[in-house]
Design a protein around this motif. Structure first.
Motif, PDB file in Angstrom:
ATOM      1  N   GLU A  83       0.831  -1.205   0.000  1.00 57.45           N
ATOM      2  CA  GLU A  83       0.000   0.000   0.000  1.00 57.45           C
ATOM      3  C   GLU A  83       0.862   1.251   0.000  1.00 57.45           C
ATOM      4  N   GLN A  84       0.503   2.234  -0.823  1.00 58.05           N
ATOM      5  CA  GLN A  84       1.101   3.562  -0.723  1.00 58.05           C
ATOM      6  C   GLN A  84       0.350   4.319   0.365  1.00 58.05           C
ATOM      7  N   LEU A  85       1.083   4.967   1.259  1.00 60.69           N
ATOM      8  CA  LEU A  85       0.465   5.551   2.446  1.00 60.69           C
ATOM      9  C   LEU A  85       0.205   7.048   2.340  1.00 60.69           C
ATOM     10  N   GLY A  86       0.784   7.712   1.350  1.00 62.45           N
ATOM     11  CA  GLY A  86       0.437   9.105   1.103  1.00 62.45           C
ATOM     12  C   GLY A  86       1.098  10.145   1.977  1.00 62.45           C
ATOM     13  N   PHE A  87       2.021   9.745   2.873  1.00 61.18           N
ATOM     14  CA  PHE A  87       2.723  10.737   3.684  1.00 61.18           C
ATOM     15  C   PHE A  87       4.229  10.625   3.471  1.00 61.18           C
ATOM     16  N   SER A  88       4.973  11.535   4.096  1.00 61.51           N
ATOM     17  CA  SER A  88       6.429  11.601   3.931  1.00 61.51           C
ATOM     18  C   SER A  88       6.805  11.669   2.454  1.00 61.51           C
ATOM     19  N   LYS A  89       6.084  12.500   1.716  1.00 62.52           N
ATOM     20  CA  LYS A  89       6.363  12.634   0.283  1.00 62.52           C
ATOM     21  C   LYS A  89       7.630  13.464   0.054  1.00 62.52           C
ATOM     22  N   CYS A  90       8.416  13.028  -0.891  1.00 69.47           N
ATOM     23  CA  CYS A  90       9.634  13.739  -1.256  1.00 69.47           C
ATOM     24  C   CYS A  90       9.999  13.339  -2.682  1.00 69.47           C
ATOM     25  N   ARG A  91      11.133  13.797  -3.150  1.00 68.40           N
ATOM     26  CA  ARG A  91      11.580  13.453  -4.496  1.00 68.40           C
ATOM     27  C   ARG A  91      13.086  13.275  -4.501  1.00 68.40           C
ATOM     28  N   LEU A  92      13.552  12.433  -5.383  1.00 65.77           N
ATOM     29  CA  LEU A  92      14.984  12.257  -5.607  1.00 65.77           C
ATOM     30  C   LEU A  92      15.333  13.112  -6.814  1.00 65.77           C
ATOM     31  N   SER A  93      16.203  14.091  -6.603  1.00 66.24           N
ATOM     32  CA  SER A  93      16.478  15.066  -7.661  1.00 66.24           C
ATOM     33  C   SER A  93      17.965  15.224  -7.916  1.00 66.24           C
ATOM     34  N   LEU A  94      18.259  15.664  -9.122  1.00 68.65           N
ATOM     35  CA  LEU A  94      19.620  16.049  -9.487  1.00 68.65           C
ATOM     36  C   LEU A  94      19.778  17.538  -9.252  1.00 68.65           C
ATOM     37  N   ALA A  95      20.933  17.930  -8.723  1.00 73.17           N
ATOM     38  CA  ALA A  95      21.207  19.339  -8.461  1.00 73.17           C
ATOM     39  C   ALA A  95      22.647  19.654  -8.836  1.00 73.17           C
TER      40      ALA A  95
END
Length: 283
Positions: A83-95
């Protein structure tokens, strides 16, 4: 008894424990304890490093776990997801450093990139036909460009403030992540039944978070129009008021939908609109 593994500290840990509490499950937690048991539900909680959780669940040391989707995919264990829980959302990004010229992903060609997620990054580079040198490090990835280790980084981003404070700017979003519930594939029938009960509670909490209970007063001649505007679960409850010619309308609506229609409801004659949070919702 079902054994669940969660991150021992950090935002994901706090959000996971809050979810468990909102499910009506009581337990005593302490920063000094690595496990605890619920007093009113057959659940034992293990506090572990997030990177270790997928392996513990896959090996059956823990029956289920809550972990960031980024960790799960990096470990190649996304098949464990329940199940996806919908909290602690973030992203893996290049910088890259602010002064670095960057127009497209092609500019990464030949660069040295520091990251704690080499597998996800490599997949992204392969999909875009880019060859770069990946330097795998754990922690403090943002410092890599300033010490000459790399020309770019690939790391977890929430608000972006850490990148800014280190003189970096986000240029590519590689992967979107959120908390997920994972489970061992060989759970006993007894533990599957406990997991089903836990999921039932989680779903009730999730539905409540996305909906609001609204109460409003309406002249009787406006009831049909207001009913058409309310996208509730079923027909709203309508009760007569003491004042003749008026009724009270009760309904459950999606919060986002409510804000889209509130002006229309008012224009249709609604007055005294109350919006009340819902703690749990069973359908």
């Amino acid at each position: 008894m079902l054994r669940i593994a969660i991150q021992k500290s950090g935002r994901l840990s706090d959000d996971s424990l809050n979810l468990i509490r909102e499910c009506g499950i009581s337990f005593i937690s302490s920063s000094l304890k690595l496990k605890t048991e619920s007093t009113n539900f057959p659940l034992e909680i293990l506090f572990l490093r997030d990177d270790d959780i997928p392996g513990y669940v896959a090996d059956g040391v823990a029956d289920i776990g809550i972990v960031g989707e980024n960790v799960l995919v990096e470990e190649g264990k996304q098949h464990l997801t329940v199940e996806q829980l919908g909290f602690s959302k973030c992203r893996l990004s290049l910088a890259v450093p602010k002064a670095t010229e960057y127009k497209s992903v092609a500019d990464l060609e030949g660069m040295n990139i520091a990251t704690s997620y080499p597998n996800i990054l490599q997949n992204f580079l392969d999909e875009n036909g880019v060859k770069a040198q990946i330097h795998t490090i754990s922690g403090s990835v943002e410092i890599a460009p300033s010490i000459g280790l790399a020309e770019a980084i690939c790391d977890i981003v929430s608000s972006g403030s850490t990148l800014i404070s280190n003189g970096l700017r986000e240029v590519e979003r590689v992967f979107k992540s959120q908390a997920v519930l994972i489970a061992n594939e060989d759970l006993s029938e007894e533990k599957r039944e406990i997991l089903a009960k836990l999921l039932f509670r989680i779903h009730a909490v999730q539905r409540a978070q996305k909906t609001k209970y609204i109460v409003l007063n309406s002249p009787n001649e406006s009831i049909e129009r207001i009913k058409e505007l309310l996208p509730g679960i079923k027909s709203p409850t309508i009760l007569p008021l003491a004042e003749e010619g008026w009724s009270s309308i009760h309904s459950v609506v999606q919060e986002d939908a409510f804000w889209e229609i509130i002006e229309k409801i008012k224009d249709a004659g609604a007055q005294g609109i109350l919006v009340v949070p819902i703690e749990k919702m069973i359908v």
